[in-house]
Design a protein around this motif. Sequence first.
Motif, mmCIF file in Angstrom:
data_model
loop_
_atom_site.group_PDB
_atom_site.id
_atom_site.type_symbol
_atom_site.label_atom_id
_atom_site.label_comp_id
_atom_site.label_asym_id
_atom_site.label_seq_id
_atom_site.Cartn_x
_atom_site.Cartn_y
_atom_site.Cartn_z
ATOM 1 N N ARG A 168 0.845 -1.245 0.037
ATOM 2 C CA ARG A 168 0.045 -0.234 -0.061
ATOM 3 C C ARG A 168 0.837 1.060 -0.002
ATOM 4 O O ARG A 168 2.268 1.062 0.215
ATOM 5 N N TYR A 169 0.209 2.386 -0.465
ATOM 6 C CA TYR A 169 0.979 3.562 -0.359
ATOM 7 C C TYR A 169 0.420 4.600 0.619
ATOM 8 O O TYR A 169 -1.025 4.795 0.469
ATOM 9 N N THR A 170 0.987 5.326 1.329
ATOM 10 C CA THR A 170 0.485 6.650 2.069
ATOM 11 C C THR A 170 1.174 7.875 1.259
ATOM 12 O O THR A 170 2.609 8.022 1.371
ATOM 13 N N VAL A 171 0.563 8.477 0.499
ATOM 14 C CA VAL A 171 1.256 9.834 0.054
ATOM 15 C C VAL A 171 0.581 10.987 0.558
ATOM 16 O O VAL A 171 -0.567 11.305 0.797
ATOM 17 N N THR A 172 1.500 11.928 0.947
ATOM 18 C CA THR A 172 1.164 13.110 1.517
ATOM 19 C C THR A 172 1.659 14.431 0.706
ATOM 20 O O THR A 172 2.469 14.294 0.007
ATOM 21 N N ALA A 173 0.774 15.460 0.914
ATOM 22 C CA ALA A 173 1.260 16.892 0.063
ATOM 23 C C ALA A 173 1.180 17.893 1.181
ATOM 24 O O ALA A 173 0.352 17.822 2.036
ATOM 25 N N ALA A 174 2.163 18.722 1.200
ATOM 26 C CA ALA A 174 2.502 19.559 2.239
ATOM 27 C C ALA A 174 1.176 20.262 2.831
ATOM 28 O O ALA A 174 0.338 20.590 2.051
ATOM 29 N N LEU A 175 1.316 20.302 4.251
ATOM 30 C CA LEU A 175 0.289 20.974 4.614
ATOM 31 C C LEU A 175 0.349 22.639 4.724
ATOM 32 O O LEU A 175 1.541 22.988 5.189
ATOM 33 N N ILE A 176 -0.234 23.245 3.982
ATOM 34 C CA ILE A 176 0.091 24.571 3.689
ATOM 35 C C ILE A 176 -0.521 25.569 4.825
ATOM 36 O O ILE A 176 -1.664 25.412 5.308
ATOM 37 N N TYR A 177 0.174 26.626 5.175
ATOM 38 C CA TYR A 177 -0.269 27.635 5.871
ATOM 39 C C TYR A 177 -1.702 28.177 5.716
ATOM 40 O O TYR A 177 -1.890 28.452 4.652
ATOM 41 N N ALA A 178 -2.637 28.033 6.534
ATOM 42 C CA ALA A 178 -3.983 28.566 6.429
ATOM 43 C C ALA A 178 -3.866 30.179 6.333
ATOM 44 O O ALA A 178 -4.833 30.586 7.302
ATOM 45 N N ASN A 179 -2.986 31.046 5.917
ATOM 46 C CA ASN A 179 -2.994 32.327 6.132
ATOM 47 C C ASN A 179 -3.107 33.152 4.623
ATOM 48 O O ASN A 179 -2.808 34.439 4.603
ATOM 49 N N GLY A 180 -3.603 32.632 3.594
ATOM 50 C CA GLY A 180 -3.808 33.029 2.513
ATOM 51 C C GLY A 180 -4.177 31.950 1.306
ATOM 52 O O GLY A 180 -4.197 30.865 1.684
ATOM 53 N N PRO A 181 -4.640 32.475 0.296
ATOM 54 C CA PRO A 181 -5.077 31.479 -0.769
ATOM 55 C C PRO A 181 -3.901 30.815 -1.495
ATOM 56 O O PRO A 181 -2.792 30.958 -1.201
ATOM 57 N N ILE A 182 -4.508 29.566 -2.444
ATOM 58 C CA ILE A 182 -3.413 28.933 -2.920
ATOM 59 C C ILE A 182 -3.069 29.631 -4.336
ATOM 60 O O ILE A 182 -3.933 30.216 -4.813
ATOM 61 N N HIS A 183 -1.673 29.534 -4.607
ATOM 62 C CA HIS A 183 -1.216 30.204 -5.769
ATOM 63 C C HIS A 183 -0.472 29.137 -6.712
ATOM 64 O O HIS A 183 -0.220 27.958 -6.307
ATOM 65 N N ILE A 184 -0.253 29.421 -7.980
ATOM 66 C CA ILE A 184 0.606 28.459 -8.857
ATOM 67 C C ILE A 184 1.902 27.814 -8.421
ATOM 68 O O ILE A 184 2.231 26.905 -8.681
ATOM 69 N N GLY A 185 2.469 28.757 -7.523
ATOM 70 C CA GLY A 185 3.586 28.047 -6.982
ATOM 71 C C GLY A 185 3.446 26.958 -5.991
ATOM 72 O O GLY A 185 4.276 25.959 -6.147
ATOM 73 N N HIS A 186 2.438 26.946 -5.223
ATOM 74 C CA HIS A 186 2.028 26.029 -4.599
ATOM 75 C C HIS A 186 1.668 24.558 -5.339
ATOM 76 O O HIS A 186 2.084 23.548 -5.027
ATOM 77 N N LEU A 187 1.001 25.051 -6.557
ATOM 78 C CA LEU A 187 0.460 23.832 -7.332
ATOM 79 C C LEU A 187 1.712 23.076 -8.127
ATOM 80 O O LEU A 187 1.737 21.765 -7.854
ATOM 81 N N ALA A 188 2.446 24.088 -8.477
ATOM 82 C CA ALA A 188 3.703 23.515 -9.203
ATOM 83 C C ALA A 188 4.677 22.638 -8.289
ATOM 84 O O ALA A 188 5.319 21.899 -8.516
ATOM 85 N N GLY A 189 4.643 23.275 -7.035
ATOM 86 C CA GLY A 189 5.768 22.894 -5.966
ATOM 87 C C GLY A 189 5.505 21.161 -5.556
ATOM 88 O O GLY A 189 6.143 20.495 -5.565
ATOM 89 N N CYS A 190 4.175 21.050 -5.257
ATOM 90 C CA CYS A 190 3.653 19.619 -4.549
ATOM 91 C C CYS A 190 2.548 19.300 -4.848
ATOM 92 O O CYS A 190 2.326 18.084 -5.419
#
Length: 699
Positions: free
Chosen positions: A7-29
């Motif tokens: 089986r696989y456990t896959v995580t994506a970074a827990l982003i700070y809830a202090n602003g919206p998501i931008h393309i840098g976040h999307l491309a990064g992980c």
Amino acid sequence: MIQNPKRYTVTAALIYANGPIHIGHLAGCYIPADIYVRYLRAKGADVLFVSGTDEHGVPITIRAQKEGITPQEVVDKYYTQIRDSFAEFGISFDIYSRTSKKVHHETSQEFFKDLYDKGVFVEEVSQQYYDEKAGQFLADRYIVGTCPNCGNPNAYGDQCERCGSTLSPMELINPHSMLSGGKPVLKSTKNWYLPLDKMQPQIEEYIASHPEWKVNVAGQCQSWLKQGLQPRAMTRDLDWGIQVPLPDTEGKVLYVWFEAPIGYISATKDYFTAKKMGAAPELYTAPVPETTTPGDWEVYWKAKDTKLVHFIGKDNIVFHCIIFPATLMAEGSYILPENVPANEFMNLEGDKISTSRNWAVWLHEYLAEFPGQQDVLRYVLTTNAPETKDNEFTWKDFQTKNNSELASNLGNFVNRIITLTHKYYKGEVPVRGELFDIDRELIEALAKAPAEIAEAIENYRFREGLSLLMDISRMGNKYLADTEPWKKIKDDPERVKTILNLSAQVVANLAVLSEPFLPFTSQKIYDMLNIPILRWGQAGSVNLIPDGQVFGAAEILFSQIEDATIQAQVKKLEDSKKANELASKTVAPAKEAVTFDDFQKMDIRVATILAAEAVPKTQKLLKLTLDTGLDQRTVVSGIAEHYKPEEIIGKQVCLLANLAPRDIKGISSQGMILMAENIDGKLAFVSPTTLIINGGTVR
């Protein structure tokens, strides 16, 4: 290294809830993680995809101060916005949780208490910066000063955003508090440290056991190890966060990078608890695999045949490759990450993406302004993914990739096959006949494609995988161009049946193989083909669509994006940057006070420019003739770099009329017109907003 994980456990970074998501976040992980997970699901693998928002730490409290609301109001606001944006964009988390949940507080405190009881932590009293006016210790991000490396006067206590240097508050020159603006003092405080120095041999052995890690990840880890790991405090003197679970620790919380990665574990617990109770987790798109039963969250975090993969950006490498694994080692019962395929940074239009400067393409705004075009952004960010070095997003490239690659290549091929099948065979897939060499070459190339794309995905080369996918549609377009069914239909209709049958099989393969990369497009293709969702293992075949299958109506997968749309986005960015620069522009300090009598001596009049000409052999000077209502006079003004002479004739201006004459380049200048500098550094006239009689006084 696990060869055949169960089986696989896959995580994506827990982003700070202090602003919206931008393309840098999307491309990064987030896009890379989603491609990987969708591929695993298409293979039929048992995979759990976990993420959420990080709702503690200084960025939250800074945002709360900026918006004039409480930290809880901040995280509630942005958690909802981020969660909903991810869902609409198609990031297929099993659960998207948050670290403010009770289960996370309890799990983090249990971790800390377990390590404390085992004697892992080192208790130490140290000197830390304290704001006497605010009455609290200052976390790294609450301290600003001059960077000792590049001289940036606005470096934070943990990092300089100009040169990228990692700093400590003690290294800053002339530090001051962001809370009060005052100079902080050093004060003693007690905290608990994870002894990374003592654990370094164990950490080195762990990292050395993964030679397959990406070069950028391994390189950063080796840099830290070479410098020698130092004990790191796992507690902080703050009032926002998870309370330290020890007596007499009021005002102390767990270090955000101790508890935040534990959020992956607490989210998994929460997920299975919700399933056991028959309640839907807050956000998930895939069911719990049938091979598991409610309540067995531990197999995803403790079973030796589980592969744990963290998708993050490069700024989080040290935490996911050294600090979190060290925490898990110290606890003893958890598996360690098998891979941490971190990406570098995505830049935007020649500049670094910056939330504070509002220099970003925000996901929620993109979804509103480009409805139904999620896959265009997924495609562009994947083809430009900063997998080994920083890369750049530009709106012009976005347009080119949509128009030239998605619309003209992939979309064009699928549309042609569906349209021709309807035109020649009423939408029914014809029966194949005799095969020629060109057909066999197509079949052979198609058979190899799934394994080639899979190999790229499994090794986290998502750009390569997407390029291989697009090669299939290019191959399909070339096959059509070489076989020319629109010509052969007149004299060899049987041959056309084979051409369109094989082309339809290529389209079906595109539906299967595009799903990890372009899930919305994949579903549209399935809908046009009228066939059920297929597994990855079925791809590569030319028997995916049965003879006689009736297609649905042809649909445009990708529309051309016009220049005006792109220009509007570029202008939006430029306007945003100007507005931010204006808001942050430093105002010149006030001059020494003058008396009212001094002011009364200044004779400021409204005058009209009658003539203007450049002063020879100068770049900055214009010779102006002004009607002051009292006389006509000459004034030399240094505005030639901002205005052309013909632009300002007839302009009413304010003139300091009683300034003593001054010789400038052989011209007697009798006064000075008043100007102000705008956000761009351009000089603007201080002018009346309504017509004023020449000679009217300003008072």
